[in-house]
Write an enzyme that holds these catalytic residues in place. Structure first.
Site, short mmCIF file in Angstrom:
data_model
loop_
_atom_site.label_atom_id
_atom_site.label_comp_id
_atom_site.label_asym_id
_atom_site.label_seq_id
_atom_site.Cartn_x
_atom_site.Cartn_y
_atom_site.Cartn_z
N GLU A 273 0.83 -1.21 0.00
CA GLU A 273 0.00 0.00 0.00
C GLU A 273 0.86 1.26 0.00
OE1 GLU A 273 -2.02 -0.49 3.73
OE2 GLU A 273 -3.30 -2.12 3.03
N ARG A 312 2.21 19.92 6.01
CA ARG A 312 3.22 19.06 6.65
C ARG A 312 4.21 19.81 7.53
NH1 ARG A 312 6.56 16.33 4.32
NH2 ARG A 312 6.46 14.51 5.64
N CYS A 346 -3.00 33.50 9.45
CA CYS A 346 -2.81 34.11 10.76
C CYS A 346 -2.55 33.06 11.83
CB CYS A 346 -4.03 34.95 11.10
SG CYS A 346 -4.24 36.25 9.89
C1 LIG Z 1 -1.26 6.12 5.07
C2 LIG Z 1 -1.35 4.66 4.84
C3 LIG Z 1 -0.61 4.08 3.80
C4 LIG Z 1 0.37 4.84 2.95
O1 LIG Z 1 1.47 5.25 3.67
P1 LIG Z 1 2.73 5.89 2.88
O2 LIG Z 1 3.67 6.23 3.96
O3 LIG Z 1 2.22 7.09 2.16
O4 LIG Z 1 3.24 4.85 1.96
C5 LIG Z 1 -0.78 2.72 3.58
N1 LIG Z 1 -1.63 1.98 4.34
C6 LIG Z 1 -2.35 2.52 5.34
C7 LIG Z 1 -3.25 1.65 6.13
C8 LIG Z 1 -2.23 3.87 5.63
O5 LIG Z 1 -2.93 4.38 6.65
#
Ligand SMILES: *Cc1c(COP(=O)(O)O)cnc(C)c1O
Length: 418
Positions: A273, A312, A346
């Protein structure tokens, strides 16, 4: 690959000058490179060619329809965390059979939508969620495919706000409880156990936390097998870091080889992911210097992008490199000073960079680098600021993939009392 390079003293996105993009689309403006996005996806996937795998882009890192559509065409799946993200992926042409649904607070309505769409897998994060999912699926006469998100209790060695695999995080189920919850799941009529899932955090720049987590997951997979539960896929989550300044995250190839080696002879599909690793360095935030302000203590460059555009720095004290779009010539007398790069919002927390040595004049353009992930996706309308335009460069052609918001639209849904 860096798709943002200097050419004739001008910073370019692929082969288009960022000054041209600012002229045409205004600032602040997010600029993405299609080549960089494509290459990142292909490089990530390349490590897993020849083994059963699925790369599910983490939508929350950048949910732009154009980006989702590009990844869908490249064969990606998607990791979603809400019904809204599900709708986006479907609108962008994503394949529902390649969607994994993560998140600790899925509502019944979100579960119904995902079951209707026929997603690949629910990443279930608690015993209560499992019970609810079983009930919702039963009411619909469906069977829900699930993985349990386990918390392997490894330290991802990243910022505490983006570390998710420790015992004290809200995510996943405790490793020690996983087996018994799987046994409960096995007894549920409308649940089908497919996998084991873990995601330990974000912006991880070392290999060892990923391998430690996978070791723990594999122990669980083997224990499940002894209880007659066959796991078809392991979802290793996302979290591979990128280089913002001088970090050296593991190379995709090294990561892939190490993860594959751990699996040994097991016939399981690997699911990933990644979010940031695919989009982070494929986008910049283009902004203009409105004012220079010199006080006794500091030099401020007040730019037209702010914390509402890129949260960020304010949220995690994150570092983004900041580059001048146009390099000054050698005989230019503009002094190089140490600047605080700040926005017009602000809040004292509204900064984009501290202590940057730059030779600046009012009207200069700056590029906030590595802004492709968690940039636009976290943008807000704080201070009633329209969100920035987004442009994708594709081989010399600039496509406006989201126009700058119109101020009147920002309060169009609001009503005063009669
Ligand atoms: C945010 C998230 C990701 C992606 O994370 P990255 O650091 O952008 O690769 C993958 N899986 C889950 C469950 C997340 O919450």
């Amino acid at each position: 690959m860096n798709s943002f390079t200097l050419n004739n003293n001008i910073l370019h996105a692929e082969n288009v000058g960022l000054n041209q993009i600012a002229l045409e689309f205004g600032t602040p403006c997010y600029v993405y490179s299609k080549a960089a996005l494509t290459l990142a996806f292909e490089r990530f996937s390349a490590g897993f060619i020849g083994s059963d795998h699925l790369v599910c882009f983490a939508v929350k890192s950048n949910p732009s329809l154009a980006i989702l559509n590009l990844f869908a065409k490249l064969g990606a799946g998607f990791d979603i965390v809400s019904g809204g993200e599900l709708a986006r992926v479907l609108a962008a042409g994503g394949d529902p059979k390649k969607i994994v649904f993560s998140g600790v607070g899925k509502t019944a309505v979100e579960m119904q939508a995902a079951l209707d769409a026929g997603i690949f897998c629910f990443n279930v994060e608690s015993a209560s969620e499992l019970t609810r999912l079983n009930k919702v699926a039963a009411e619909m006469g469906k069977v829900a495919p699930v993985s349990l998100r386990v918390n392997p209790n490894v330290d991802a060695k990243t910022h505490p706000y983006i570390s998710t695999g420790l015992k004290n995080n809200k995510f996943g189920v405790a490793y020690e409880d996983a087996l018994s919850i799987y046994l409960q799941a096995a007894a549920m009529s409308n649940i089908a156990i497919h996998g084991v899932d873990c995601h330990i955090g974000s912006q991880i720049t070392e290999l060892s936390p990923f391998l430690d987590a996978l070791d723990r997951v594999l122990l669980l997979v083997d224990a499940l097998q002894q209880h007659g539960i066959e796991i078809q896929h392991i979802d290793a989550g996302g979290g591979i870091g990128i280089c913002y300044s001088n970090e050296t995250p593991p190379e995709f190839k090294v990561y892939a080889e190490a993860m594959r080696a751990k699996l040994g002879e097991r016939k399981v599909r690997l699911v990933f992911e990644p979010g940031r690793a695919l989009v982070g360095n494929a986008g910049v935030l283009l902004t203009k210097v409105e004012y220079l302000k010199h006080t006794e203590a500091k030099n401020f460059a007040i730019v037209d992008a702010a914390m509402n555009d890129l949260m960020r720095p304010a949220l995690y004290d994150a570092y983004h490199d900041i580059k001048a779009v146009q390099t000054r010539l050698k005989d230019d007398v503009t002094p190089t000073l140490t600047y605080e790069i700040v926005g017009p919002v602000c809040e004292s927390g509204d900064f984009l960079g501290h202590d940057r040595n730059l030779a600046l004049a009012e009207g200069d353009l700056l590029a906030i680098m590595s802004a492709g992930a968690y940039g636009m996706s976290m943008a807000s309308n704080y201070n009633t600021r329209p969100r920035a335009a987004e442009v994708m460069v594709d081989d010399g052609v600039c496509h406006l993939i989201r126009p700058r918001e119109v101020i009147a639209d920002l309060f169009a849904l609001e009503k005063v009392l009669p």
